[in-house]
Write a protein that holds these residues in place. Structure first.
Motif, PDB file in Angstrom:
ATOM      1  N   ARG A 230      -0.245 -57.338 -62.054  1.00 15.96           N
ATOM      2  CA  ARG A 230      -1.036 -55.935 -62.012  1.00 15.96           C
ATOM      3  C   ARG A 230      -1.888 -55.773 -63.141  1.00 15.96           C
ATOM      4  NH1 ARG A 230       1.727 -51.302 -58.618  1.00 15.96           N
ATOM      5  NH2 ARG A 230       3.044 -52.634 -57.136  1.00 15.96           N
ATOM      6  N   PRO A 231      -3.004 -54.992 -63.259  1.00 21.42           N
ATOM      7  CA  PRO A 231      -3.865 -54.738 -64.204  1.00 21.42           C
ATOM      8  C   PRO A 231      -3.124 -53.861 -65.206  1.00 21.42           C
ATOM      9  CG  PRO A 231      -4.880 -54.210 -62.122  1.00 21.42           C
ATOM     10  CD  PRO A 231      -3.508 -54.480 -61.764  1.00 21.42           C
ATOM     11  N   ILE A 232      -3.131 -54.221 -66.494  1.00 29.81           N
ATOM     12  CA  ILE A 232      -2.481 -53.224 -67.543  1.00 29.81           C
ATOM     13  C   ILE A 232      -3.211 -52.072 -67.574  1.00 29.81           C
ATOM     14  CG2 ILE A 232      -1.570 -53.011 -69.794  1.00 29.81           C
ATOM     15  CD1 ILE A 232      -0.988 -56.009 -69.958  1.00 29.81           C
ATOM     16  N   GLY A 233      -2.473 -50.779 -67.398  1.00 29.89           N
ATOM     17  CA  GLY A 233      -3.171 -49.546 -67.360  1.00 29.89           C
ATOM     18  C   GLY A 233      -1.877 -48.574 -67.260  1.00 29.89           C
ATOM     19  N   PRO A 234      -2.323 -47.255 -67.454  1.00 26.22           N
ATOM     20  CA  PRO A 234      -1.149 -46.395 -67.217  1.00 26.22           C
ATOM     21  C   PRO A 234      -0.662 -46.043 -65.784  1.00 26.22           C
ATOM     22  CG  PRO A 234      -3.468 -45.325 -67.797  1.00 26.22           C
ATOM     23  CD  PRO A 234      -3.558 -46.587 -67.861  1.00 26.22           C
ATOM     24  N   GLU A 235      -1.450 -46.703 -64.861  1.00 19.90           N
ATOM     25  CA  GLU A 235      -0.877 -46.600 -63.417  1.00 19.90           C
ATOM     26  C   GLU A 235       0.412 -47.546 -63.249  1.00 19.90           C
ATOM     27  OE1 GLU A 235      -4.254 -49.273 -64.131  1.00 19.90           O
ATOM     28  OE2 GLU A 235      -4.209 -47.221 -64.199  1.00 19.90           O
ATOM     29  N   LEU A 236       0.601 -48.442 -64.493  1.00 12.98           N
ATOM     30  CA  LEU A 236       1.835 -49.376 -64.118  1.00 12.98           C
ATOM     31  C   LEU A 236       3.011 -48.467 -64.050  1.00 12.98           C
ATOM     32  CD1 LEU A 236       1.622 -51.947 -67.001  1.00 12.98           C
ATOM     33  CD2 LEU A 236       1.231 -52.107 -64.351  1.00 12.98           C
ATOM     34  N   GLY A 237       3.054 -47.222 -64.298  1.00 10.86           N
ATOM     35  CA  GLY A 237       4.170 -46.245 -64.099  1.00 10.86           C
ATOM     36  C   GLY A 237       4.417 -46.007 -62.878  1.00 10.86           C
ATOM     37  N   SER A 238       3.678 -45.828 -61.963  1.00 11.63           N
ATOM     38  CA  SER A 238       3.559 -45.560 -60.520  1.00 11.63           C
ATOM     39  C   SER A 238       4.322 -46.781 -59.807  1.00 11.63           C
ATOM     40  CB  SER A 238       2.562 -44.909 -59.659  1.00 11.63           C
ATOM     41  OG  SER A 238       1.702 -45.828 -60.128  1.00 11.63           O
ATOM     42  N   ALA A 239       4.484 -47.864 -60.458  1.00  9.70           N
ATOM     43  CA  ALA A 239       4.889 -49.097 -59.692  1.00  9.70           C
ATOM     44  C   ALA A 239       6.598 -49.002 -59.466  1.00  9.70           C
ATOM     45  CB  ALA A 239       4.578 -50.495 -60.511  1.00  9.70           C
ATOM     46  N   ALA A 240       7.198 -48.105 -60.522  1.00 14.37           N
ATOM     47  CA  ALA A 240       8.482 -47.867 -60.603  1.00 14.37           C
ATOM     48  C   ALA A 240       9.088 -47.063 -59.376  1.00 14.37           C
ATOM     49  CB  ALA A 240       8.951 -47.671 -61.847  1.00 14.37           C
ATOM     50  N   MET A 241       9.953 -47.677 -58.555  1.00 13.83           N
ATOM     51  CA  MET A 241      10.508 -46.676 -57.506  1.00 13.83           C
ATOM     52  C   MET A 241      12.116 -46.639 -57.530  1.00 13.83           C
ATOM     53  SD  MET A 241       7.823 -46.093 -55.711  1.00 13.83           S
ATOM     54  CE  MET A 241       6.048 -46.468 -55.602  1.00 13.83           C
ATOM     55  N   GLU A 242      12.347 -45.739 -56.635  1.00 11.42           N
ATOM     56  CA  GLU A 242      13.723 -45.246 -56.429  1.00 11.42           C
ATOM     57  C   GLU A 242      14.636 -46.623 -56.264  1.00 11.42           C
ATOM     58  OE1 GLU A 242      15.268 -42.232 -54.105  1.00 11.42           O
ATOM     59  OE2 GLU A 242      13.843 -41.092 -55.193  1.00 11.42           O
ATOM     60  N   GLU A 243      14.155 -47.642 -55.235  1.00 11.07           N
ATOM     61  CA  GLU A 243      14.743 -48.760 -55.017  1.00 11.07           C
ATOM     62  C   GLU A 243      15.044 -49.815 -56.109  1.00 11.07           C
ATOM     63  OE1 GLU A 243      11.339 -49.428 -52.838  1.00 11.07           O
ATOM     64  OE2 GLU A 243      11.242 -51.704 -53.431  1.00 11.07           O
ATOM     65  N   HIS A 244      14.001 -49.491 -57.289  1.00  9.87           N
ATOM     66  CA  HIS A 244      14.237 -50.330 -58.454  1.00  9.87           C
ATOM     67  C   HIS A 244      15.410 -49.944 -59.210  1.00  9.87           C
ATOM     68  CE1 HIS A 244       9.748 -51.279 -57.569  1.00  9.87           C
ATOM     69  NE2 HIS A 244      10.453 -52.234 -57.344  1.00  9.87           N
ATOM     70  N   VAL A 245      15.926 -48.778 -59.319  1.00  8.81           N
ATOM     71  CA  VAL A 245      17.030 -48.341 -60.174  1.00  8.81           C
ATOM     72  C   VAL A 245      18.460 -48.400 -59.179  1.00  8.81           C
ATOM     73  CG1 VAL A 245      15.501 -47.008 -61.877  1.00  8.81           C
ATOM     74  CG2 VAL A 245      16.637 -45.910 -59.842  1.00  8.81           C
ATOM     75  N   GLU A 246      18.258 -48.807 -57.789  1.00  3.29           N
ATOM     76  CA  GLU A 246      19.522 -48.787 -57.250  1.00  3.29           C
ATOM     77  C   GLU A 246      20.633 -49.743 -57.706  1.00  3.29           C
ATOM     78  OE1 GLU A 246      18.010 -49.066 -53.347  1.00  3.29           O
ATOM     79  OE2 GLU A 246      17.555 -47.277 -53.126  1.00  3.29           O
ATOM     80  N   ALA A 265      16.831 -42.341 -65.505  1.00  2.00           N
ATOM     81  CA  ALA A 265      16.490 -43.915 -65.694  1.00  2.00           C
ATOM     82  C   ALA A 265      15.268 -43.949 -65.018  1.00  2.00           C
ATOM     83  CB  ALA A 265      17.668 -44.779 -64.947  1.00  2.00           C
ATOM     84  N   LEU A 266      15.130 -43.539 -63.828  1.00  2.00           N
ATOM     85  CA  LEU A 266      13.673 -43.978 -62.953  1.00  2.00           C
ATOM     86  C   LEU A 266      12.604 -42.921 -63.914  1.00  2.00           C
ATOM     87  CD1 LEU A 266      11.876 -44.991 -60.824  1.00  2.00           C
ATOM     88  CD2 LEU A 266      12.692 -42.988 -59.527  1.00  2.00           C
ATOM     89  N   THR A 267      12.788 -41.891 -64.248  1.00  2.00           N
ATOM     90  CA  THR A 267      11.778 -41.109 -65.099  1.00  2.00           C
ATOM     91  C   THR A 267      11.499 -41.898 -66.497  1.00  2.00           C
ATOM     92  OG1 THR A 267      12.646 -39.074 -64.151  1.00  2.00           O
ATOM     93  CG2 THR A 267      11.170 -38.961 -66.064  1.00  2.00           C
ATOM     94  N   LEU A 268      12.535 -42.422 -67.152  1.00  2.00           N
ATOM     95  CA  LEU A 268      12.148 -42.961 -68.465  1.00  2.00           C
ATOM     96  C   LEU A 268      11.481 -44.357 -68.041  1.00  2.00           C
ATOM     97  CD1 LEU A 268      13.862 -40.799 -69.906  1.00  2.00           C
ATOM     98  CD2 LEU A 268      15.137 -42.621 -71.111  1.00  2.00           C
ATOM     99  N   VAL A 269      11.868 -45.149 -67.378  1.00  2.00           N
ATOM    100  CA  VAL A 269      11.055 -46.332 -66.709  1.00  2.00           C
ATOM    101  C   VAL A 269       9.540 -46.030 -66.563  1.00  2.00           C
ATOM    102  CG1 VAL A 269      11.014 -48.403 -65.223  1.00  2.00           C
ATOM    103  CG2 VAL A 269      13.245 -47.553 -65.948  1.00  2.00           C
ATOM    104  N   ARG A 270       9.270 -45.277 -65.589  1.00  2.00           N
ATOM    105  CA  ARG A 270       7.942 -44.686 -65.451  1.00  2.00           C
ATOM    106  C   ARG A 270       7.287 -44.402 -66.639  1.00  2.00           C
ATOM    107  NH1 ARG A 270       9.206 -41.354 -59.953  1.00  2.00           N
ATOM    108  NH2 ARG A 270       9.017 -43.020 -58.549  1.00  2.00           N
TER     109      ARG A 270
END
Ligand code: FAD
Length: 280
Positions: A230-246, A265-270
């Protein structure tokens, strides 16, 4: 009252460990508080005199953090940006006195689920070097910490250092810790990450880890795969979804409920991904 040994050379420490069961003490900042009010009858191997194991050295392919390197040593060391996450964690381990005495290796050997050093070291792909009279073996940190306060160290082994490979690309890193107040606090959740930048400005590799939300801090392997390319930019934050912290399995305790930890955890990862993506 047990015995007390403070060797000045690693070989003497390994010979002592080979002869009989000894309790290793480094900075003592986990060891002593856990024994307040109890008789101190362990036979102690104090490794704080092993000067050859202090400091951070560099080779062509990696850095080595010696066993008695303190958090203050990490903060003061001149290191590449991919160590920034570990440095940020170092600044949040207790107060200055604890940072002066406590060691990075003591933190991982103690294997607390809330150990602040573990997520940044997982994101750095650290390996643990274990030495005994029979030789040296090296384990990935993921195989060294095997449970809550459990490690794969054998009784005759001393952790002599941590090996951090140099990333294949320019890399940056970060660390975020959530606690009940700003300083001197046990983590409710902490998140660390390293992003490697490909020449075309995309993510060449991502390594993320979350602590305090499972017996042992976990790498976010699913999310890491999603981020690659993915391109490096602030939008990387929105790649993290609930399924990733399950994959996390937080517990309820005095510091927070399991549900709160999972959400945090999800908020901090984003937040971390947004910050790393926005870095110059
Ligand atoms: C007031 C206070 C605040 C704190 N705040 C934090 C915090 O915010 N975040 C955090 O993560 N921790 C915190 N800690 C815990 C502690 O300071 C850290 O985990 C520190 O890094 C431990 O290092 P040490 O050298 O003092 O370990 P020690 O207490 O000497 O040892 C810890 C354990 O590791 C083993 N060990 C140590 N070194 C080796 C080795 N080389 N080989 C094999 N076994 C070894 C020991 O046998 C022992 O079981 C705090 C502690 C106190 C007292």
């Amino acid at each position: 009252m047990g015995g007390y040994l403070r060797p000045g050379a690693v070989q003497d420490a390994l010979e002592a460990l080979d002869r009989r069961g000894l309790t290793i003490v480094s900075g003592g900042t986990d060891f002593y508080p856990a024994r307040v009010g109890q008789p101190l009858d362990d036979d102690i191997l104090d490794i704080s005199g092993l000067a050859e194991l202090r400091g951070i050295t560099e080779t062509d392919s990696h850095h080595v953090i010696g066993a008695i390197t303190t958090w203050t040593d990490v903060i003061r060391a001149s290191l590449p940006p991919y160590f920034d996450g570990l440095k940020l964690a170092a600044r949040e381990v207790g107060g200055l006195q604890i940072q002066n005495a406590g060691t990075v290796c003591g933190n991982i050997c103690n294997a607390s689920p809330a150990a602040d050093g573990v997520p940044p070291l997982l994101a750095l792909d650290a390996r643990v070097e274990l030495s005994s009279r029979n030789g040296v073996r090296s384990l990935p940190l993921t195989e060294f910490i095997i449970g809550n306060r459990k490690t794969a160290r054998r009784p005759d082994e001393l952790v002599t250092g941590l090996t951090i490979p140099k990333p294949a690309n320019p890399a940056m890193s970060g660390f975020l810790k959530l606690g009940a107040r700003r300083y001197l606090v046990i983590s409710i959740v902490m998140v660390a990450g390293v992003l490697e930048r490909a020449p075309d400005g995309t993510v060449a590799a991502a390594r993320l880890a979350v602590g305090s939300c499972s017996e042992v801090a976990r790498r976010m392997l699913g999310l890491e795969r999603v981020l690659a390319g993915r391109p490096i930019g602030p939008e990387l934050g929105s790649a993290a979804m609930e399924e990733h912290v399950e994959l996390l399995a937080p517990i309820d305790d005095v510091r927070g409920t399991a549900e709160y930890r999972q959400e945090a955890a999800l908020t901090l990862v984003r937040r971390l991904l947004r910050a790393l993506g926005s870095a110059p």
